[in-house]
Write a protein that holds these residues in place. Structure first.
Motif, short mmCIF file in Angstrom:
data_model
loop_
_atom_site.label_atom_id
_atom_site.label_comp_id
_atom_site.label_asym_id
_atom_site.label_seq_id
_atom_site.Cartn_x
_atom_site.Cartn_y
_atom_site.Cartn_z
N THR A 18 0.92 -1.10 0.04
CA THR A 18 -0.11 -0.05 0.00
C THR A 18 0.52 1.07 0.10
N GLN A 19 2.16 1.10 0.40
CA GLN A 19 2.88 2.14 0.63
C GLN A 19 2.37 3.19 1.62
N LYS A 20 1.84 2.71 2.50
CA LYS A 20 1.47 3.52 3.68
C LYS A 20 2.10 2.80 4.94
N TRP A 21 2.27 3.70 5.95
CA TRP A 21 2.95 3.24 7.38
C TRP A 21 1.97 2.40 7.98
N SER A 22 2.42 1.24 8.21
CA SER A 22 1.87 0.40 9.23
C SER A 22 1.16 1.05 10.53
N ASP A 23 1.88 1.90 11.12
CA ASP A 23 1.60 2.44 12.20
C ASP A 23 2.20 3.91 12.32
N PRO A 24 1.28 4.85 11.55
CA PRO A 24 1.70 6.25 11.24
C PRO A 24 2.06 6.89 12.62
N ALA A 25 1.31 6.53 13.61
CA ALA A 25 1.84 7.31 14.93
C ALA A 25 3.25 7.12 15.35
N LEU A 26 3.59 5.72 15.27
CA LEU A 26 4.99 5.30 15.14
C LEU A 26 6.28 6.13 14.44
#
Length: 591
Positions: A367-375
């Protein structure tokens, strides 16, 4: 998706020396500006032709901050997709650059695409694929580090028994890489070898072998001409470990080569007990913090203060994050580590490369998204500033008892505490909380009564401690009661303990025989490794005792397990293995 271990050898480093004030000032004046600029300018999108590499190696490595690893891809064995990641694309590098990274490390394992006998020819199609990936990254305006990766343990480790053969293959490999990439811009950097170990030999011989490989690498690349005559070259310590004696050996090698375009590279995965949660390493405590401080002080004193740049080629935690398994490192404690590492690296002028094993960890390659955006937000924030934290990220409120005031200790990290928020509502000091000596934060019974609401088990509310800069610290208000364990029977390949968690979170497990000796496969400590010996399954209300742990128990001898929870609760449980059968029973505390 497979959870593949990445071979690595990380030793506990020795304490570092304290620098003089002059050395500290030299580091700050020489590096701070370049590192900050590289980390914060997210708007420009230069192509490879627009990137101007500073002449000084120190400035060039500073311009590479921050960096990211394309892990478990071209270094996967035997092929690019065999370790669970999709093939790399140019769009991936565009995403990486758009997220603020200025360089990428592209680990490559060559052995399965290379003849094992002279002349050790690398398959043309594979070399072409590596060049394609490297060129995509360069075209996105990124610096690129290209290396010889898992070959270190696949065949380079045989150097003690086959010195001439290994050296010939190593030289041939770098001769072919050098020829293929000789005309690439100076934004491409070569790294001689990843985590070289040479297991079956003495410490003195390891020094000799690594010095020989690094020196030979330098000679092969420099003699290949073209852009390789002044390309930045990275040389590692043994196992890429930042121990003082190993860095001293590397410093000696670098000085002997008399080349201004050399870079020292090491790795850092935190104090080992904390990194994998073993031996009681459940918190980012003073031992873990001191380990990091000492490691970066050694990097500064051994290399940076002497004009040699340092590229931290890998950093992270060995067991975190992993979306396929329960988190072995408590989330807030992990955030403290990443925040601290970013600060320490900036303080000493070290460029850092996040080790990203792929889709199940940081950046989801599909997806090219961060698995944990807050991290990732915490990691990114650490590149430029400090954030305040606290002694923990949870406040546990027992459901079976009257609500009383609960406290935490704030760690401002040089910031100023601004207040406490619940959503958009700012809590009132004096009514909702009290602050003692600017760091001891105590939530009142009244505030906790309101926040816990109907007091269902689990997280009832999330607060934010905000500071004068950086990210807010999240504090979860958790309703819990002491967990309940039940008796069980099973087999060594499938044994679980029925567990009513009742809002609590498992931290670690001790295992001892009746005589007090340690039980389990980790026999040097009673505190067993999270997810290797035991693992919580919160969805199924069980604790899993892993087959490896049960197989390591002595047959017919009772073992006492002590389960520690983050609320502070401790529960004891007895297990006994008889052949392939296992029985378990809870221990009722004496009244």
């Amino acid at each position: 998706m497979k959870d593949l271990p990445r071979p690595a050898h990380h030793r506990s480093p020795r304490p570092g020396r304290l620098p003089s004030l002059l050395l500290v000032l030299a580091v700050m004046l020489g590096l701070a500006g370049g590192t900050s600029t590289a980390a914060t300018d997210d708007t420009a999108e230069p192509s490879r032709s627009a990137v101007r590499v500073p002449a000084r190696a120190m400035d060039a490595v500073a311009a590479m901050q921050p960096s990211w690893n394309l892990g478990n891809t071209l270094d996967a064995i035997p092929h690019e997709t065999n370790w669970g990641n999709p093939k790399a694309t140019r769009e991936l590098f565009a995403t990486i650059r758009g997220q603020g990274f200025r360089s990428v490390r592209i680990p490559v394992t060559w052995s399965d695409h290379q003849s094992a006998t002279a002349p050790y020819t690398v398959d043309a199609a594979y070399m072409s694929r590596v060049k394609e990936v490297v060129d995509w990254a360069l075209d996105e305006g990124l610096y690129v580090v290209l290396n010889v990766h898992h070959d270190s343990w696949q065949w380079i480790d045989d150097m003690p028994a086959d010195h001439d053969g290994v050296l010939a293959r190593f030289n041939s490999t770098w001769t072919q890489i050098s020829q293929t990439f000789r005309d690439e811009p100076r934004t491409l950097i070569f790294e001689s070898v990843n985590e070289p170990v040479f297991e079956k030999t003495t410490a003195d011989q390891k020094v000799t072998f690594l010095r020989e490989l690094n020196t030979s690498f330098h000679k092969v690349v420099r003699s290949s001409g073209g852009g390789n005559t002044d390309r930045l070259l990275m040389l590692p310590t043994e196992a890429c470990t930042p121990s003082q004696n190993l860095m001293d050996d590397l410093y000696t090698t670098i000085k002997s080569l008399n080349d201004r375009n050399l870079v020292a590279t090491v790795h850092y995965y935190s104090w080992y007990p904390f990194s994998v949660n073993v031996a009681g390493g459940t918190h980012y405590d003073d031992k873990a913090q001191n380990d990091l401080n000492d490691a970066f002080a050694r990097m500064r004193d051994t290399f940076v203060a002497r004009g040699i740049p340092v590229y931290l080629g890998e950093y992270g935690l060995l067991g975190y994050p992993d979306t396929n398994h329960p988190s072995r490192v408590e989330r807030g404690e992990a955030l403290k580590y990443y925040e601290h590492l970013g600060h320490a690296a900036r303080s000493v002028g070290v460029t850092t490369a996040l080790w990203d094993p792929g889709t199940w960890a940081y950046l989801n390659r599909e997806t090219q998204k961060w698995s944990d955006p807050a991290l990732f937000a915490w990691i990114k924030s650490s590149w430029t500033t400090r954030s305040g934290t606290a002694s923990f990220d949870k406040v546990f409120v027992p459901k079976s008892e009257p609500i009383t005031a609960k406290g935490l200790t704030l760690h401002p990290n040089g910031t100023r505490f601004r207040g406490l928020w619940h959503g958009r509502t700012k809590l009132v000091e004096g009514r909702d909380y009290t602050l003692f000596d600017k760091t001891r934060l105590v939530l009142t019974a009244g505030a906790l009564t309101r926040l816990t609401g109907d007091r269902e088990y689990g997280v009832n509310a999330t607060l934010q401690a905000r500071f004068s800069r950086g990210l807010p610290w999240q504090i979860e208000v958790v309703t819990y009661d002491e967990p309940v364990l039940s008796d069980a029977t099973g087999r060594t390949d499938a044994f679980t303990i029925p567990t009513q968690y009742r809002g609590d979170v498992l931290a670690t497990m001790e295992a001892r025989y009746g005589d007090g000796s340690n039980a389990g496969q980790t026999d040097w400590t009673p505190y067993q490794e999270f997810n290797k010996s035991f693992s919580p399954d919160y969805g199924k209300d069980t604790i899993i005792l892993q087959p490896e742990f049960l197989d390591a128990l002595r047959d017919g001898e009772p073992v006492t397990l002590t389960f520690h929870f983050y609320s502070g609760e401790k529960l004891m449980y007895h297990v006994k293995k008889s052949g392939d059968s296992v029985t378990g029973s809870r221990v009722t505390p004496a009244s």
